[in-house]
Design a protein around this motif. Structure first.
Motif, PDB file in Angstrom:
ATOM      1  N   SER A  53      -0.826  49.805 -58.215  1.00 59.29           N
ATOM      2  CA  SER A  53      -0.611  51.038 -58.973  1.00 59.29           C
ATOM      3  C   SER A  53      -0.909  50.807 -60.451  1.00 59.29           C
ATOM      4  CB  SER A  53       0.834  51.495 -58.795  1.00 59.29           C
ATOM      5  OG  SER A  53       1.096  52.574 -59.652  1.00 59.29           O
ATOM      6  N   LEU A  54      -1.578  51.791 -61.084  1.00 61.21           N
ATOM      7  CA  LEU A  54      -1.854  51.712 -62.517  1.00 61.21           C
ATOM      8  C   LEU A  54      -0.567  51.866 -63.317  1.00 61.21           C
ATOM      9  CD1 LEU A  54      -5.126  53.842 -62.674  1.00 61.21           C
ATOM     10  CD2 LEU A  54      -4.923  51.367 -62.974  1.00 61.21           C
ATOM     11  N   ASP A  55       0.305  52.772 -62.821  1.00 61.32           N
ATOM     12  CA  ASP A  55       1.597  52.984 -63.475  1.00 61.32           C
ATOM     13  C   ASP A  55       2.564  51.938 -62.931  1.00 61.32           C
ATOM     14  OD1 ASP A  55       4.006  53.853 -64.482  1.00 61.32           O
ATOM     15  OD2 ASP A  55       3.641  55.974 -64.059  1.00 61.32           O
ATOM     16  N   GLN A  56       2.943  50.985 -63.753  1.00 61.61           N
ATOM     17  CA  GLN A  56       3.790  49.886 -63.276  1.00 61.61           C
ATOM     18  C   GLN A  56       5.292  50.133 -63.476  1.00 61.61           C
ATOM     19  OE1 GLN A  56       3.210  46.753 -61.490  1.00 61.61           O
ATOM     20  NE2 GLN A  56       1.614  48.197 -60.925  1.00 61.61           N
ATOM     21  N   ARG A  57       5.664  51.415 -63.681  1.00 60.81           N
ATOM     22  CA  ARG A  57       7.092  51.741 -63.747  1.00 60.81           C
ATOM     23  C   ARG A  57       7.665  51.790 -62.327  1.00 60.81           C
ATOM     24  NH1 ARG A  57       7.417  57.325 -66.716  1.00 60.81           N
ATOM     25  NH2 ARG A  57       5.624  57.639 -65.376  1.00 60.81           N
ATOM     26  N   ALA A  58       8.890  51.353 -62.178  1.00 59.76           N
ATOM     27  CA  ALA A  58       9.569  51.471 -60.877  1.00 59.76           C
ATOM     28  C   ALA A  58       9.927  52.948 -60.660  1.00 59.76           C
ATOM     29  CB  ALA A  58      10.821  50.612 -60.864  1.00 59.76           C
ATOM     30  N   THR A  59      10.122  53.329 -59.399  1.00 60.02           N
ATOM     31  CA  THR A  59      10.500  54.700 -59.065  1.00 60.02           C
ATOM     32  C   THR A  59      11.981  54.745 -58.741  1.00 60.02           C
ATOM     33  OG1 THR A  59       8.292  55.127 -58.176  1.00 60.02           O
ATOM     34  CG2 THR A  59      10.041  56.620 -57.475  1.00 60.02           C
ATOM     35  N   VAL A  60      12.688  55.706 -59.327  1.00 62.28           N
ATOM     36  CA  VAL A  60      14.101  55.905 -58.988  1.00 62.28           C
ATOM     37  C   VAL A  60      14.182  57.135 -58.086  1.00 62.28           C
ATOM     38  CG1 VAL A  60      14.611  57.274 -61.085  1.00 62.28           C
ATOM     39  CG2 VAL A  60      16.458  56.116 -59.864  1.00 62.28           C
ATOM     40  N   GLU A  61      14.904  56.985 -56.970  1.00 64.45           N
ATOM     41  CA  GLU A  61      15.058  58.120 -56.058  1.00 64.45           C
ATOM     42  C   GLU A  61      16.494  58.172 -55.549  1.00 64.45           C
ATOM     43  OE1 GLU A  61      12.269  57.443 -52.826  1.00 64.45           O
ATOM     44  OE2 GLU A  61      13.809  56.417 -51.672  1.00 64.45           O
ATOM     45  N   VAL A  62      16.861  59.345 -55.010  1.00 63.81           N
ATOM     46  CA  VAL A  62      18.192  59.517 -54.429  1.00 63.81           C
ATOM     47  C   VAL A  62      18.011  59.878 -52.971  1.00 63.81           C
ATOM     48  CG1 VAL A  62      20.382  60.777 -54.522  1.00 63.81           C
ATOM     49  CG2 VAL A  62      19.142  60.288 -56.636  1.00 63.81           C
ATOM     50  N   THR A  63      18.601  59.067 -52.107  1.00 68.73           N
ATOM     51  CA  THR A  63      18.553  59.350 -50.679  1.00 68.73           C
ATOM     52  C   THR A  63      19.843  60.054 -50.312  1.00 68.73           C
ATOM     53  OG1 THR A  63      17.351  57.279 -50.425  1.00 68.73           O
ATOM     54  CG2 THR A  63      18.162  58.302 -48.415  1.00 68.73           C
ATOM     55  N   GLY A  64      19.717  61.283 -49.825  1.00 71.60           N
ATOM     56  CA  GLY A  64      20.894  62.084 -49.488  1.00 71.60           C
ATOM     57  C   GLY A  64      21.662  61.499 -48.318  1.00 71.60           C
ATOM     58  N   HIS A  65      22.936  61.862 -48.266  1.00 77.61           N
ATOM     59  CA  HIS A  65      23.782  61.390 -47.174  1.00 77.61           C
ATOM     60  C   HIS A  65      23.673  62.342 -45.999  1.00 77.61           C
ATOM     61  CE1 HIS A  65      25.754  57.996 -48.914  1.00 77.61           C
ATOM     62  NE2 HIS A  65      26.022  58.664 -50.015  1.00 77.61           N
ATOM     63  N   LYS A  66      23.030  61.915 -44.945  1.00 75.92           N
ATOM     64  CA  LYS A  66      22.952  62.733 -43.729  1.00 75.92           C
ATOM     65  C   LYS A  66      24.341  62.819 -43.100  1.00 75.92           C
ATOM     66  CE  LYS A  66      18.387  62.995 -43.769  1.00 75.92           C
ATOM     67  NZ  LYS A  66      18.200  62.775 -45.178  1.00 75.92           N
ATOM     68  N   ALA A  67      25.118  61.759 -43.241  1.00 70.48           N
ATOM     69  CA  ALA A  67      26.428  61.689 -42.600  1.00 70.48           C
ATOM     70  C   ALA A  67      27.394  62.731 -43.144  1.00 70.48           C
ATOM     71  CB  ALA A  67      27.017  60.303 -42.783  1.00 70.48           C
ATOM     72  N   HIS A  68      27.140  63.200 -44.356  1.00 73.20           N
ATOM     73  CA  HIS A  68      28.075  64.154 -44.938  1.00 73.20           C
ATOM     74  C   HIS A  68      28.036  65.499 -44.233  1.00 73.20           C
ATOM     75  CE1 HIS A  68      29.642  62.437 -48.872  1.00 73.20           C
ATOM     76  NE2 HIS A  68      29.164  61.440 -48.164  1.00 73.20           N
ATOM     77  N   GLY A  69      26.918  65.823 -43.613  1.00 74.65           N
ATOM     78  CA  GLY A  69      26.839  67.094 -42.912  1.00 74.65           C
ATOM     79  C   GLY A  69      26.926  68.267 -43.876  1.00 74.65           C
ATOM     80  N   PRO A  70      27.106  69.461 -43.335  1.00 81.49           N
ATOM     81  CA  PRO A  70      27.155  70.649 -44.190  1.00 81.49           C
ATOM     82  C   PRO A  70      28.453  70.713 -44.998  1.00 81.49           C
ATOM     83  CG  PRO A  70      27.610  71.233 -41.911  1.00 81.49           C
ATOM     84  CD  PRO A  70      27.262  69.770 -41.913  1.00 81.49           C
ATOM     85  N   VAL A  71      28.370  71.387 -46.137  1.00 84.74           N
ATOM     86  CA  VAL A  71      29.525  71.560 -47.018  1.00 84.74           C
ATOM     87  C   VAL A  71      29.773  73.059 -47.187  1.00 84.74           C
ATOM     88  CG1 VAL A  71      30.414  71.166 -49.353  1.00 84.74           C
ATOM     89  CG2 VAL A  71      29.046  69.401 -48.225  1.00 84.74           C
ATOM     90  N   PRO A  72      31.017  73.517 -47.035  1.00 85.18           N
ATOM     91  CA  PRO A  72      31.288  74.948 -47.216  1.00 85.18           C
ATOM     92  C   PRO A  72      30.961  75.397 -48.646  1.00 85.18           C
ATOM     93  CG  PRO A  72      33.193  73.810 -46.265  1.00 85.18           C
ATOM     94  CD  PRO A  72      32.224  72.756 -46.701  1.00 85.18           C
ATOM     95  N   GLU A  73      30.355  76.575 -48.761  1.00 87.69           N
ATOM     96  CA  GLU A  73      30.042  77.151 -50.064  1.00 87.69           C
ATOM     97  C   GLU A  73      30.484  78.608 -50.043  1.00 87.69           C
ATOM     98  OE1 GLU A  73      25.855  76.825 -50.566  1.00 87.69           O
ATOM     99  OE2 GLU A  73      25.882  74.655 -50.755  1.00 87.69           O
TER     100      GLU A  73
END
Length: 196
Positions: A53-73
């Motif tokens: 890769s030309l851009d040598q910055r690391a990538t930060v990402e957030v992996t959502g919690h599948k285990a949490h399931g739906p949340v009431p809104e």
């Protein structure tokens, strides 16, 4: 550190993940000015850049919690089990949000004024619900003490399943009564209207 190694920490929406001079925003992250923020609850991971890769910055990402399931809104339909009935409200555990079962425990409260749309002052909580009843309700808001305020004040909301003293599943016979098919005893409930 191996190329595939990642560091993980729990983040929630709005948490600062890093600076754009050092990192790129990946999945579950967004850039505002030069700061990268989390857009969902999950695990913060730093992924090293690809060697080519030309851009040598690391990538930060957030992996959502599948285990949490739906949340009431607010506005969501929920299925809840009544756990306790008091003079002015009923406590319930939320089991499903829409068609999906929840993975965490969410508490709900149906206040006397939210049981039905008419004659609110005449509502008797003990004649509307019993512990163990399964109710369909609408989430009004996040109330106090980490419990959601629920409403059964529409015709299609209310008790959808209840057990009689004989342990049988009762059938609704009117908007305000359910009957035990075994003993034919009727019990008062705020019954949810089925169908149209």
């Amino acid at each position: 550190m191996k190329d595939t190694e990642v560091t993980a920490e729990l983040v929630t929406p709005g948490d600062v993940l890093g600076n754009a001079t050092e990192l790129k925003a990946g999945k579950g992250a967004y850039l505002n000015d030069t700061t990268i923020y989390a857009s969902l609850t999950g695990t913060r991971r730093i992924l090293p850049p690809l060697p080519e890769s030309l851009d040598q910055r690391a990538t930060v990402e957030v992996t959502g919690h599948k285990a949490h399931g739906p949340v009431p809104e607010p506005g969501s339909l929920v299925i809840a089990r009544v756990t306790k009935v008091m003079a002015r409200m009923a406590a319930a555990d939320i089991l499903c949000v829409g068609p999906k079962a929840v993975c965490e425990k969410f508490a709900g409260i149906i206040r006397q004024q939210d049981v039905r749309a008419t004659e609110i002052d005449k509502v008797d909580m003990h004649l509307s619900f019993r512990p163990g009843d399964i109710v369909r309700a609408l989430v009004l808001s996040l109330g106090d003490a980490r419990a959601y305020y629920l409403s059964t004040a529409k015709n299609e909301l209310g008790v959808v399943s209840a057990e009689s003293a004989a342990g049988e599943t009762m059938v609704p016979i009117s908007w305000t009564e359910m009957q035990c098919p075994l003993s034919s005893q009727t019990e008062p409930r705020k019954v949810a209207k089925v169908g149209s």
